[in-house]
Design a protein around this motif. Structure first.
Motif, PDB file in Angstrom:
ATOM      1  N   PRO A   1       0.836  -1.200   0.000  1.00 15.37           N
ATOM      2  CA  PRO A   1       0.000   0.000   0.000  1.00 15.37           C
ATOM      3  C   PRO A   1       0.874   1.255   0.000  1.00 15.37           C
ATOM      4  CG  PRO A   1       0.028  -1.002   2.171  1.00 15.37           C
ATOM      5  CD  PRO A   1       0.741  -1.939   1.247  1.00 15.37           C
ATOM      6  N   PRO A   2       0.502   2.246  -0.780  1.00 15.34           N
ATOM      7  CA  PRO A   2       1.311   3.471  -0.820  1.00 15.34           C
ATOM      8  C   PRO A   2       1.173   4.242   0.493  1.00 15.34           C
ATOM      9  CG  PRO A   2      -0.664   3.727  -2.138  1.00 15.34           C
ATOM     10  CD  PRO A   2      -0.622   2.296  -1.681  1.00 15.34           C
ATOM     11  N   THR A   3       2.252   4.846   0.908  1.00 16.78           N
ATOM     12  CA  THR A   3       2.218   5.631   2.140  1.00 16.78           C
ATOM     13  C   THR A   3       1.797   7.049   1.807  1.00 16.78           C
ATOM     14  OG1 THR A   3       4.534   6.189   1.906  1.00 16.78           O
ATOM     15  CG2 THR A   3       4.025   4.237   3.208  1.00 16.78           C
ATOM     16  N   THR A   4       0.953   7.640   2.647  1.00 14.34           N
ATOM     17  CA  THR A   4       0.514   9.016   2.426  1.00 14.34           C
ATOM     18  C   THR A   4       1.480   9.952   3.132  1.00 14.34           C
ATOM     19  OG1 THR A   4      -0.916   8.884   4.347  1.00 14.34           O
ATOM     20  CG2 THR A   4      -1.899   8.338   2.226  1.00 14.34           C
ATOM     21  N   PRO A   5       1.905  10.995   2.463  1.00 15.14           N
ATOM     22  CA  PRO A   5       2.847  11.920   3.101  1.00 15.14           C
ATOM     23  C   PRO A   5       2.144  12.719   4.200  1.00 15.14           C
ATOM     24  CG  PRO A   5       2.243  12.719   0.940  1.00 15.14           C
ATOM     25  CD  PRO A   5       1.617  11.360   1.100  1.00 15.14           C
ATOM     26  N   GLN A   6       2.832  12.934   5.284  1.00 15.64           N
ATOM     27  CA  GLN A   6       2.302  13.715   6.392  1.00 15.64           C
ATOM     28  C   GLN A   6       2.800  15.156   6.237  1.00 15.64           C
ATOM     29  OE1 GLN A   6       0.170  12.550   8.589  1.00 15.64           O
ATOM     30  NE2 GLN A   6       0.242  10.507   7.683  1.00 15.64           N
ATOM     31  N   PRO A   7       1.884  16.110   6.080  1.00 16.22           N
ATOM     32  CA  PRO A   7       2.330  17.500   5.917  1.00 16.22           C
ATOM     33  C   PRO A   7       2.909  18.041   7.222  1.00 16.22           C
ATOM     34  CG  PRO A   7      -0.048  17.393   5.999  1.00 16.22           C
ATOM     35  CD  PRO A   7       0.456  15.976   5.993  1.00 16.22           C
ATOM     36  N   SER A   8       3.915  18.841   7.083  1.00 13.50           N
ATOM     37  CA  SER A   8       4.522  19.462   8.257  1.00 13.50           C
ATOM     38  C   SER A   8       4.466  20.976   8.101  1.00 13.50           C
ATOM     39  CB  SER A   8       5.958  18.990   8.443  1.00 13.50           C
ATOM     40  OG  SER A   8       6.729  19.415   7.351  1.00 13.50           O
ATOM     41  N   LEU A   9       4.337  21.657   9.207  1.00  9.54           N
ATOM     42  CA  LEU A   9       4.274  23.111   9.164  1.00  9.54           C
ATOM     43  C   LEU A   9       5.682  23.683   9.261  1.00  9.54           C
ATOM     44  CD1 LEU A   9       1.267  23.740  11.537  1.00  9.54           C
ATOM     45  CD2 LEU A   9       1.312  23.854   9.055  1.00  9.54           C
TER      46      LEU A   9
END
Length: 69
Positions: free
Chosen positions: A55-63
């Motif tokens: 399964p593809p990993t979803t990127p976690q947005p960072s501030l």
């Protein structure tokens, strides 16, 4: 003319080695290279197959500091 050594026979004025038995035939260098290439390609196919099923990993947005302004 001289004698023919053991394991050889005379053909048209020159000496040749006696033919080997059918069971004594070894693999040629091209056959071995082909087998190695086949195994390598087989590994490539299964490596791509396993990568596609993960399964593809979803990127976690960072501030960042610049984004808050």
């Amino acid at each position: 003319m001289g004698q023919v050594p053991e394991g050889y026979h005379r053909v048209r004025g020159h000496i040749r080695r006696n033919p080997a038995r059918k069971g004594a035939k070894r693999l040629s260098a091209w056959t071995i290279a082909g087998l190695i290439a086949g195994v390598w390609l087989w590994g490539q196919v299964f490596e791509f197959d396993e990568a596609a099923s993960a399964p593809p990993t979803t990127p976690q947005p960072s501030l960042s500091a610049s984004a808050g302004r």
